[in-house]
Enzyme design. Structure first.
Site, PDB file in Angstrom:
ATOM      1  N   ASN A  53       0.864  -1.184   0.000  1.00  0.00           N
ATOM      2  CA  ASN A  53       0.000   0.000   0.000  1.00  0.00           C
ATOM      3  C   ASN A  53       0.903   1.238   0.000  1.00  0.00           C
ATOM      4  O   ASN A  53       1.480   1.595   1.013  1.00  0.00           O
ATOM      5  CB  ASN A  53      -0.874  -0.042   1.262  1.00  0.00           C
ATOM      6  CG  ASN A  53      -1.827   1.134   1.345  1.00  0.00           C
ATOM      7  OD1 ASN A  53      -1.789   2.045   0.521  1.00  0.00           O
ATOM      8  ND2 ASN A  53      -2.674   1.119   2.359  1.00  0.00           N
ATOM      9  N   ARG A  84      -2.643  -2.128  -3.419  1.00  0.00           N
ATOM     10  CA  ARG A  84      -3.836  -1.310  -3.212  1.00  0.00           C
ATOM     11  C   ARG A  84      -3.762  -0.125  -4.172  1.00  0.00           C
ATOM     12  O   ARG A  84      -2.750   0.568  -4.253  1.00  0.00           O
ATOM     13  CB  ARG A  84      -3.856  -0.781  -1.788  1.00  0.00           C
ATOM     14  CG  ARG A  84      -5.021   0.151  -1.582  1.00  0.00           C
ATOM     15  CD  ARG A  84      -4.883   0.936  -0.323  1.00  0.00           C
ATOM     16  NE  ARG A  84      -6.040   1.797  -0.176  1.00  0.00           N
ATOM     17  CZ  ARG A  84      -6.029   2.910   0.513  1.00  0.00           C
ATOM     18  NH1 ARG A  84      -4.931   3.306   1.111  1.00  0.00           N
ATOM     19  NH2 ARG A  84      -7.109   3.634   0.608  1.00  0.00           N
ATOM     20  N   HIS A 138     -12.907   3.332   0.187  1.00  0.00           N
ATOM     21  CA  HIS A 138     -12.925   2.364   1.287  1.00  0.00           C
ATOM     22  C   HIS A 138     -13.664   1.078   0.891  1.00  0.00           C
ATOM     23  O   HIS A 138     -14.135   0.333   1.746  1.00  0.00           O
ATOM     24  CB  HIS A 138     -13.647   2.908   2.549  1.00  0.00           C
ATOM     25  CG  HIS A 138     -12.951   4.031   3.237  1.00  0.00           C
ATOM     26  ND1 HIS A 138     -13.648   5.076   3.801  1.00  0.00           N
ATOM     27  CD2 HIS A 138     -11.643   4.273   3.477  1.00  0.00           C
ATOM     28  CE1 HIS A 138     -12.786   5.920   4.363  1.00  0.00           C
ATOM     29  NE2 HIS A 138     -11.564   5.469   4.170  1.00  0.00           N
ATOM     30  N   ARG A 159     -11.219  16.633   6.992  1.00  0.00           N
ATOM     31  CA  ARG A 159     -11.981  16.921   5.755  1.00  0.00           C
ATOM     32  C   ARG A 159     -13.403  17.362   6.077  1.00  0.00           C
ATOM     33  O   ARG A 159     -14.020  16.845   7.007  1.00  0.00           O
ATOM     34  CB  ARG A 159     -12.051  15.672   4.876  1.00  0.00           C
ATOM     35  CG  ARG A 159     -10.724  15.252   4.329  1.00  0.00           C
ATOM     36  CD  ARG A 159     -10.841  13.965   3.528  1.00  0.00           C
ATOM     37  NE  ARG A 159      -9.769  13.053   3.890  1.00  0.00           N
ATOM     38  CZ  ARG A 159      -9.764  11.760   3.626  1.00  0.00           C
ATOM     39  NH1 ARG A 159     -10.762  11.201   2.984  1.00  0.00           N
ATOM     40  NH2 ARG A 159      -8.741  11.007   4.003  1.00  0.00           N
ATOM     41  N   GLU A 214      -8.213  -4.766   5.425  1.00  0.00           N
ATOM     42  CA  GLU A 214      -8.097  -4.521   3.985  1.00  0.00           C
ATOM     43  C   GLU A 214      -6.969  -5.347   3.363  1.00  0.00           C
ATOM     44  O   GLU A 214      -7.089  -5.816   2.230  1.00  0.00           O
ATOM     45  CB  GLU A 214      -7.874  -3.020   3.743  1.00  0.00           C
ATOM     46  CG  GLU A 214      -9.128  -2.211   4.085  1.00  0.00           C
ATOM     47  CD  GLU A 214      -8.868  -0.732   4.306  1.00  0.00           C
ATOM     48  OE1 GLU A 214      -9.143   0.044   3.398  1.00  0.00           O
ATOM     49  OE2 GLU A 214      -8.407  -0.354   5.393  1.00  0.00           O
TER      50      GLU A 214
END
Ligand code: ADP
Length: 396
Positions: free
Chosen positions: A7, A91, A180, A241, A384
């Site tokens: 990743n 990823r 996600h 965010r 993940e």
């Protein structure tokens, strides 16, 4: 069969080597500050002490070379030779509309990945760099790309089209993509397993609440809507965010504060969210502590976060015509009993009843709703890397 999961971020690289026979992590690590002073790798082989490798690492290829050396190191490594790595799973953040599933990487896929850079200028270039470096170092090892957006490619058009002139979708691909996906897919499958039901018979609302946060409506195993959009900025209020905002605020602030496009992107992505409201921190542990000591803005930030999650749960329950389960995952979802409790509070009249005692857990799989609750509430730690490794095994 061992799978290496990679990743790559712009200045970081996370990896896990997984033995797929028992789905067991053999080694994992994190490299930070790639390309800047002080770069280092924290490497840990299961059952051995963690080692820290400090060396100048000017790019991802140098890091990967060091990671591969660490994996085969006679003292702190996990395997004897690189031949024991059967495939590499990468990823990739944005797969656009081209990738609805994971894919084996070939030249055509590399070209398509480069075509997606426009959609994710911050995320995809480091992902591509990681793949290219791996291909150079392990030219004969199969590589697979696993996309954050892929799981959401099942959304109906009525949920992914924005009310903008339709030509902008056709011209630039401006639509909701969602992110996600690997996590929402993993926890929804796990939920079906825990409840002993077929996922095809379930309506699940998955809440991935970490630094980045999103909610997903999973109907019969398929994502039908999710809170993140064209980019990972839409939806919930997050660490830094904004999430959903009246779009008119943006030109208003650009005018008042004389902001450039870069300034405004920075404001919306890095300075807003619960950090922006509280002025304290983007970390929920700090916020919970500050709120407890009476900091009103920290409390306000948490309330804004909670209310947005509630609104999405309500919206998705309506969109699916009900919900069988709500699942909490990622840093906040897995660890903060307080946030889970607050999000579920007051939802009893729509069949959501959390059990405070059962909810008093951290970081483990559990059903935390009352027995009488029509909607089951679960905590499921996400994984993940394992999901990426499973797809990689299947395709490689
Ligand atoms: P990402 O992968 O998006 O960086 P994570 O899923 O690791 O994020 O989640 C990070 C968030 O989880 C941080 O905001 C942190 O505050 C929160 N978190 C971790 N542990 C706890 C805890 N015990 N209580 C509350 N929040 C926590």
């Amino acid at each position: 069969m061992n799978i290496l999961v990679i990743n790559c971020g712009s200045s970081s690289l996370k990896y896990q080597l997984i033995d797929m026979k028992e789905e067991k992590v053999l080694a994992k690590g994190l490299s930070e500050r790639i390309g800047i002073e002080g770069s280092r790798i924290k490497h840990k082989t299961t059952g051995k002490d963690e080692v820290i490798i400090e060396k100048p690492m000017e790019n991802h290829k140098v890091v990967l070379e060091l990671v591969l050396n660490a994996l085969v190191d006679s003292e702190y490594g996990a395997i004897k030779s690189m031949d024991e790595i059967s495939a590499v799973g990468h990823r990739v953040v944005h797969g656009g509309e081209k990738f609805a599933t994971s894919v084996k990487i070939d030249d055509e896929v590399m070209k398509a990945l480069n075509d997606c850079v426009d959609l994710a200028p911050l995320h995809n270039p480091p992902n591509i760099m990681g793949i290219e470096a791996c291909k150079e170092l392990m030219p004969n090892t199969p590589m697979v790309g696993v996309f954050d957006t892929a799981f959401h490619q099942t959304m109906p058009k009525s949920n992914y089209i924005y009310p903008l002139p339709y030509e902008l979708y056709e011209k630039y691909g401006v639509r909701k993509y969602g992110f996600h996906g690997t996590s929402h897919k993993y926890v929804s499958l796990k939920t079906a397993e825990i409840l002993g039901k077929d996922i095809k018979d379930l309506k699940i609302i998955t809440c991935h609440l970490g630094n980045g946060a999103s909610v997903c409506a999973v109907e019969n195993g398929k994502s039908i809507d999710t809170s993140m959009g064209f980019t990972p900025l839409e939806g919930l209020a997050m660490g830094t965010r904004t999430g959903d905002l009246d779009p008119a605020i943006i030109p208003f602030l650009m005018d008042k504060e004389k902001l450039t496009i870069e300034d405004v992107n920075n404001l919306l992505n890095k300075k807003s969210g619960v950090l922006g409201i509280s002025g304290v921190s983007s970390d929920f542990r700090d916020l919970e502590e500050a709120a407890e000591k009476g900091n009103e803005r920290a409390e306000l930030a948490l309330d804004v976060f909670v209310n947005r999650v509630k609104k999405y749960i309500g919206a998705y329950a309506v969109l699916m015509g009900g919900a069988d389960a709500i699942v909490f995952t990622a840093g906040i979802g897995e660890n903060s009993a307080e946030m889970r409790e607050k999000i579920c509070a007051g939802l009893e009249n729509i069949g959501i009843e959390i059990d405070s005692e059962k909810n008093n857990i951290r970081g483990k799989e559990a059903v935390v709703s009352k027995d009488s609750s029509k909607v089951k509430i679960l905590v499921v730690p996400t994984n993940e890397e394992l999901m990426i490794a499973r797809d990689t095994k299947e395709l490689a």
